[in-house]
Design a protein around this motif. Structure first.
Motif, PDB file in Angstrom:
ATOM      1  N   ASN A 291      24.980  80.522 -31.147  1.00 47.22           N
ATOM      2  CA  ASN A 291      23.576  80.315 -30.562  1.00 47.22           C
ATOM      3  C   ASN A 291      23.623  79.545 -29.162  1.00 47.22           C
ATOM      4  O   ASN A 291      22.623  79.098 -28.694  1.00 47.22           O
ATOM      5  CB  ASN A 291      22.437  79.949 -31.474  1.00 47.22           C
ATOM      6  CG  ASN A 291      20.988  80.256 -30.760  1.00 47.22           C
ATOM      7  OD1 ASN A 291      20.947  81.219 -30.184  1.00 47.22           O
ATOM      8  ND2 ASN A 291      20.089  79.380 -31.212  1.00 47.22           N
ATOM      9  N   ALA A 292      25.139  79.827 -28.614  1.00 46.45           N
ATOM     10  CA  ALA A 292      25.232  78.914 -27.388  1.00 46.45           C
ATOM     11  C   ALA A 292      26.262  79.450 -26.645  1.00 46.45           C
ATOM     12  O   ALA A 292      27.210  80.127 -27.036  1.00 46.45           O
ATOM     13  CB  ALA A 292      25.453  77.435 -27.461  1.00 46.45           C
TER      14      ALA A 292
ATOM     15  N   HIS B  90      19.613  79.855 -43.555  1.00 42.90           N
ATOM     16  CA  HIS B  90      19.108  79.944 -41.792  1.00 42.90           C
ATOM     17  C   HIS B  90      20.333  79.818 -40.935  1.00 42.90           C
ATOM     18  O   HIS B  90      20.993  78.898 -41.267  1.00 42.90           O
ATOM     19  CB  HIS B  90      18.029  78.741 -41.402  1.00 42.90           C
ATOM     20  CG  HIS B  90      16.755  78.650 -42.123  1.00 42.90           C
ATOM     21  ND1 HIS B  90      15.712  79.529 -42.087  1.00 42.90           N
ATOM     22  CD2 HIS B  90      16.442  77.929 -43.528  1.00 42.90           C
ATOM     23  CE1 HIS B  90      14.853  79.091 -42.865  1.00 42.90           C
ATOM     24  NE2 HIS B  90      15.207  78.149 -43.771  1.00 42.90           N
ATOM     25  N   LYS B  91      20.404  80.965 -40.237  1.00 42.86           N
ATOM     26  CA  LYS B  91      21.648  81.003 -39.372  1.00 42.86           C
ATOM     27  C   LYS B  91      21.715  79.998 -38.102  1.00 42.86           C
ATOM     28  O   LYS B  91      22.624  79.541 -37.702  1.00 42.86           O
ATOM     29  CB  LYS B  91      21.729  82.334 -38.847  1.00 42.86           C
ATOM     30  CG  LYS B  91      21.801  83.440 -40.029  1.00 42.86           C
ATOM     31  CD  LYS B  91      22.006  84.865 -39.506  1.00 42.86           C
ATOM     32  CE  LYS B  91      22.320  85.763 -40.434  1.00 42.86           C
ATOM     33  NZ  LYS B  91      22.568  87.164 -40.036  1.00 42.86           N
ATOM     34  N   ASN B  92      20.357  79.508 -37.653  1.00 43.69           N
ATOM     35  CA  ASN B  92      20.598  78.798 -36.436  1.00 43.69           C
ATOM     36  C   ASN B  92      20.076  77.605 -37.138  1.00 43.69           C
ATOM     37  O   ASN B  92      18.852  76.981 -36.935  1.00 43.69           O
ATOM     38  CB  ASN B  92      19.347  79.333 -35.508  1.00 43.69           C
ATOM     39  CG  ASN B  92      19.330  78.726 -34.202  1.00 43.69           C
ATOM     40  OD1 ASN B  92      20.328  77.600 -34.016  1.00 43.69           O
ATOM     41  ND2 ASN B  92      18.463  78.975 -33.726  1.00 43.69           N
ATOM     42  N   PRO B  93      20.795  76.383 -37.279  1.00 42.10           N
ATOM     43  CA  PRO B  93      20.134  75.050 -37.238  1.00 42.10           C
ATOM     44  C   PRO B  93      19.543  74.394 -36.176  1.00 42.10           C
ATOM     45  O   PRO B  93      18.949  73.324 -36.346  1.00 42.10           O
ATOM     46  CB  PRO B  93      21.671  74.386 -37.733  1.00 42.10           C
ATOM     47  CG  PRO B  93      22.734  75.074 -36.875  1.00 42.10           C
ATOM     48  CD  PRO B  93      22.513  76.473 -37.030  1.00 42.10           C
ATOM     49  N   GLY B  94      19.859  75.033 -35.006  1.00 37.18           N
ATOM     50  CA  GLY B  94      19.269  74.342 -33.650  1.00 37.18           C
ATOM     51  C   GLY B  94      17.513  74.434 -34.017  1.00 37.18           C
ATOM     52  O   GLY B  94      16.894  73.615 -32.972  1.00 37.18           O
TER      53      GLY B  94
ATOM     54  N   PHE C 287      16.027  73.416 -36.221  1.00 32.88           N
ATOM     55  CA  PHE C 287      15.556  72.322 -37.211  1.00 32.88           C
ATOM     56  C   PHE C 287      16.115  70.920 -36.804  1.00 32.88           C
ATOM     57  O   PHE C 287      15.761  69.980 -37.021  1.00 32.88           O
ATOM     58  CB  PHE C 287      15.742  72.394 -38.730  1.00 32.88           C
ATOM     59  CG  PHE C 287      15.522  73.841 -39.040  1.00 32.88           C
ATOM     60  CD1 PHE C 287      14.069  73.705 -39.516  1.00 32.88           C
ATOM     61  CD2 PHE C 287      16.350  74.820 -39.209  1.00 32.88           C
ATOM     62  CE1 PHE C 287      13.497  74.985 -39.865  1.00 32.88           C
ATOM     63  CE2 PHE C 287      15.897  76.112 -39.775  1.00 32.88           C
ATOM     64  CZ  PHE C 287      14.478  76.418 -40.109  1.00 32.88           C
ATOM     65  N   PHE C 288      17.509  71.084 -36.288  1.00 30.94           N
ATOM     66  CA  PHE C 288      18.054  69.638 -35.787  1.00 30.94           C
ATOM     67  C   PHE C 288      18.843  69.945 -34.265  1.00 30.94           C
ATOM     68  O   PHE C 288      18.948  70.999 -34.010  1.00 30.94           O
ATOM     69  CB  PHE C 288      19.448  69.343 -36.893  1.00 30.94           C
ATOM     70  CG  PHE C 288      18.811  69.166 -38.109  1.00 30.94           C
ATOM     71  CD1 PHE C 288      18.120  68.026 -38.598  1.00 30.94           C
ATOM     72  CD2 PHE C 288      18.949  70.215 -39.187  1.00 30.94           C
ATOM     73  CE1 PHE C 288      17.700  68.224 -40.015  1.00 30.94           C
ATOM     74  CE2 PHE C 288      18.393  70.383 -40.561  1.00 30.94           C
ATOM     75  CZ  PHE C 288      17.806  69.186 -40.805  1.00 30.94           C
ATOM     76  N   ASN C 289      18.938  68.650 -33.607  1.00 25.48           N
ATOM     77  CA  ASN C 289      19.573  68.739 -32.261  1.00 25.48           C
ATOM     78  C   ASN C 289      20.983  68.324 -32.326  1.00 25.48           C
ATOM     79  O   ASN C 289      21.273  67.510 -33.064  1.00 25.48           O
ATOM     80  CB  ASN C 289      18.647  67.754 -31.338  1.00 25.48           C
ATOM     81  CG  ASN C 289      17.293  68.144 -30.856  1.00 25.48           C
ATOM     82  OD1 ASN C 289      17.010  69.301 -30.917  1.00 25.48           O
ATOM     83  ND2 ASN C 289      16.298  67.299 -30.844  1.00 25.48           N
ATOM     84  N   ASP C 290      21.828  69.211 -31.656  1.00 28.64           N
ATOM     85  CA  ASP C 290      23.283  68.816 -31.621  1.00 28.64           C
ATOM     86  C   ASP C 290      23.611  67.839 -30.770  1.00 28.64           C
ATOM     87  O   ASP C 290      23.078  67.826 -29.550  1.00 28.64           O
ATOM     88  CB  ASP C 290      23.752  70.317 -31.192  1.00 28.64           C
ATOM     89  CG  ASP C 290      25.543  70.052 -31.188  1.00 28.64           C
ATOM     90  OD1 ASP C 290      25.737  69.273 -31.736  1.00 28.64           O
ATOM     91  OD2 ASP C 290      25.965  70.901 -31.294  1.00 28.64           O
TER      92      ASP C 290
ATOM     93  N   GLU D 124      25.058  72.289 -42.328  1.00 29.68           N
ATOM     94  CA  GLU D 124      25.471  72.924 -43.454  1.00 29.68           C
ATOM     95  C   GLU D 124      24.360  73.146 -44.627  1.00 29.68           C
ATOM     96  O   GLU D 124      24.323  74.364 -45.245  1.00 29.68           O
ATOM     97  CB  GLU D 124      26.677  72.149 -44.109  1.00 29.68           C
ATOM     98  CG  GLU D 124      27.525  72.760 -45.013  1.00 29.68           C
ATOM     99  CD  GLU D 124      28.210  73.924 -44.548  1.00 29.68           C
ATOM    100  OE1 GLU D 124      28.785  74.884 -45.437  1.00 29.68           O
ATOM    101  OE2 GLU D 124      28.522  74.047 -43.195  1.00 29.68           O
ATOM    102  N   LEU D 125      23.542  72.098 -44.686  1.00 30.61           N
ATOM    103  CA  LEU D 125      22.435  72.476 -45.570  1.00 30.61           C
ATOM    104  C   LEU D 125      21.613  73.376 -45.021  1.00 30.61           C
ATOM    105  O   LEU D 125      21.004  74.434 -45.987  1.00 30.61           O
ATOM    106  CB  LEU D 125      21.705  71.093 -45.578  1.00 30.61           C
ATOM    107  CG  LEU D 125      22.200  70.081 -46.467  1.00 30.61           C
ATOM    108  CD1 LEU D 125      21.413  68.783 -46.264  1.00 30.61           C
ATOM    109  CD2 LEU D 125      22.250  70.173 -48.091  1.00 30.61           C
TER     110      LEU D 125
END
Length: 546
Positions: free
Chosen positions: A343-344, A414-418, A420-423, A407-408
């Protein structure tokens, strides 16, 4: 007097022409090369006898039978040589004919009118040989065509090209030790399927004979029309005989009761060999009756173990495919490209891979189901939390925490952790700065030991607060218990007082009743005494009269 010659008139200048405007559209075309993965049918691939792997073998080949005459000429092969090759129809290959269920190989697209569309077979040979004559064998690709295996030419040169590695990857669900060719699932189940076919045919034959028995007719009981009547089989038909009961039906015994258990045994053996049970497929509703959730989970896990094992073995071939793709892009990649990854947008330059020597392709180990993976990851998150609380910030940072959260998120589906959380490592492509920088540190930096002591003091304070809260809750519980006990004691006293009063009242009533009875008895005695006195007086009067 000098007379000057007359002046000539200057020629007229032409009028300036107006500029002409044009609309121009510039079209830029870029051709990007790409690496492709092609599935090879087993009948089109061959390898030397005794080979254990493609990587270490000395010879293998691939018969390309899907290209037309026009396609081969467009690739640069000699046109006269390609046109002299025979047509390919696939009539001589048993596996091709077995796979062809729609007669695709009968009547190809090419004919005498459209010869450019006819299929031509060429063979790509990959052989290790000393072609240069220097005593060092190397891997070469040799392309031949037709049944005579004539070496084809491109640009006037024979198609003999040095190669770095075998461009094939193979895998098998059931590997055989020290052998290249393994076994498929069909090899495991076909013997059992043949046995089931024989049993089912035997059961059907038995049912046919049981429903249509033969008849025994004695010549002494058979009349002239008996055989004709028996040959005409119809419901409710009449059979004429000389004597009653002259027909003896040869009833075939029913043996299906012994066939069905054997078929069930074969089904169980099929489930053992393939790992696909009726319970795991969800087609046996009775299998889940009167069973706990743990037993059902264990049953599903056991049935899926073989399926996961096969998937893990097949993944080894996928790893070889990615290794070949990496090598191909590494050799032929000549420009930087921007691709979408996780996603980037990421810039990828294959030219920087030429010095890469330590790349490893990892294959998932399949360590448990999602619930098990989630519990294990939560255990890791708790360890990270304890390390941070203990002041070990050098062991757990923002990147490690983000990896755990990502990973959770992936395990939850959910395929896109972005979302819910900021890298913490994301960089702005325009400015080159972090999109989510860490918070600014305080003005005065403290000693790490002091920070650790503060963390311990804070933890101790939290423990003291928790103990105080526990004591307060305990005191409140004791107070509530004392209140309840006091209320119960008061109620008990009221009940005792009422019971005493009731007992006293009952005693008084009992004594009063006894006194009344005594008075009544005394009165009765007095009445009796009076009656006796009157009787005695009457007796005396009578005696006087006499």
């Amino acid at each position: 007097m000098n007379i000057a010659p007359p002046l000539k008139a200057a020629p007229a200048l032409p009028a300036p022409s107006l500029p002409v405007a044009h609309d121009v559209t510039i079209v830029t075309t870029r051709k990007f090369a790409q690496a492709r993965v092609l599935g090879v049918p087993p009948e089109e691939f061959g390898i030397e006898r005794g080979a254990r792997s493609i990587r270490d073998c000395n010879y293998c080949f691939h018969e390309v039978v899907t290209k037309t005459e026009a396609q081969l000429i467009a690739e640069g092969f000699d046109a006269e040589q390609i046109k002299s090759l025979d047509d390919y129809n696939g009539h001589s290959n048993v596996e091709t004919l077995a796979r062809d269920t729609a007669d695709e190989h009968f009547g190809g697209p090419g004919d005498s009118i459209n010869a450019a569309a006819r299929l031509v077979r060429i063979t790509e040979h990959y052989v290790r040989m000393d072609y240069e004559g220097d005593g060092q064998p190397s891997l070469y690709q040799v392309i031949t065509g037709g049944d005579q295996s004539e070496i084809l030419r491109k640009g006037g040169r024979d198609c003999i090209t040095p190669f770095d590695a075998m461009p094939f990857a193979a895998t098998t669900p059931v590997p055989m030790t020290h052998r290249f060719f393994g076994r498929s699932i069909a090899d495991l189940v076909m013997p059992l399927q043949r046995e089931k076919t024989a049993l089912k045919r035997g059961a059907l034959d038995n049912l046919y004979l049981h429903n249509n028995p033969r008849v025994e007719v004695s010549e002494a009981n058979a009349g002239p029309n008996t055989l004709d009547d028996l040959l005409v089989w119809r419901p409710g038909g009449v059979v004429r005989t000389k004597t009653p009961g002259g027909l003896n039906w040869q009833v075939v015994p029913d043996i299906t009761t012994s066939i069905y258990p054997m078929m069930q045994y074969l089904d169980a053996e099929l489930e053992t060999r393939t790992g696909l049970s009726r319970q795991s497929q969800g087609i046996d509703a009775n299998a889940l009756q009167n069973q706990s959730a743990t037993a059902v989970s264990q049953m599903f896990s056991a049935s899926q173990m073989r399926i996961k094992l096969i998937a893990r073995l097949m993944a080894e071939g996928v790893r070889d495919i990615f290794a070949l793709l990496h090598g191909t892009i590494r050799r032929h990649g000549q420009s930087q490209q921007t691709v979408r990854l996780r996603n980037a947008w990421v810039a990828v330059d294959p030219r920087a891979w030429k010095t890469r020597d330590d790349m490893t392709i990892n294959v998932g180990l399949g360590s448990g189901a999602k619930a098990q993976q989630f519990s294990q990851l939560m255990a890791l998150a708790n360890i990270q939390k304890e390390l941070i609380a203990g002041g070990k910030v050098n062991m757990v940072g923002d990147r490690e925490l983000y990896n755990t959260a990502a990973e959770l998120t992936r395990i939850m589906g959910h395929k896109n952790p972005g979302r819910f959380f900021n890298d913490p490592t994301a960089v702005n492509p325009q400015t080159g700065q972090l999109l989510h920088p860490p918070p600014a540190p305080p003005a005065s930096q403290s000693d790490p030991k002091l920070l650790a002591l503060q963390a311990r003091a804070q933890a101790e304070q939290q423990r003291i607060q928790s103990d105080a809260i526990h004591q307060q809750v305990k005191m409140q519980a004791e107070i509530e218990l004392a209140k309840i006990k006091a209320e119960l004691d008061a109620k008990m006293k009221v009940l005792e007082t009422h019971l005493k009063a009731t007992t006293k009242r009952q005693k008084m009533q009992h004594s009063q009743a006894r006194h009344d009875m005594e008075v009544a008895e005394a009165a009765l005695r007095m009445v009796a005494a009076g009656e006796r006195h009157d009787a005695q007086a009457k007796d005396r009067e009578c005696n006087c009269d006499v």
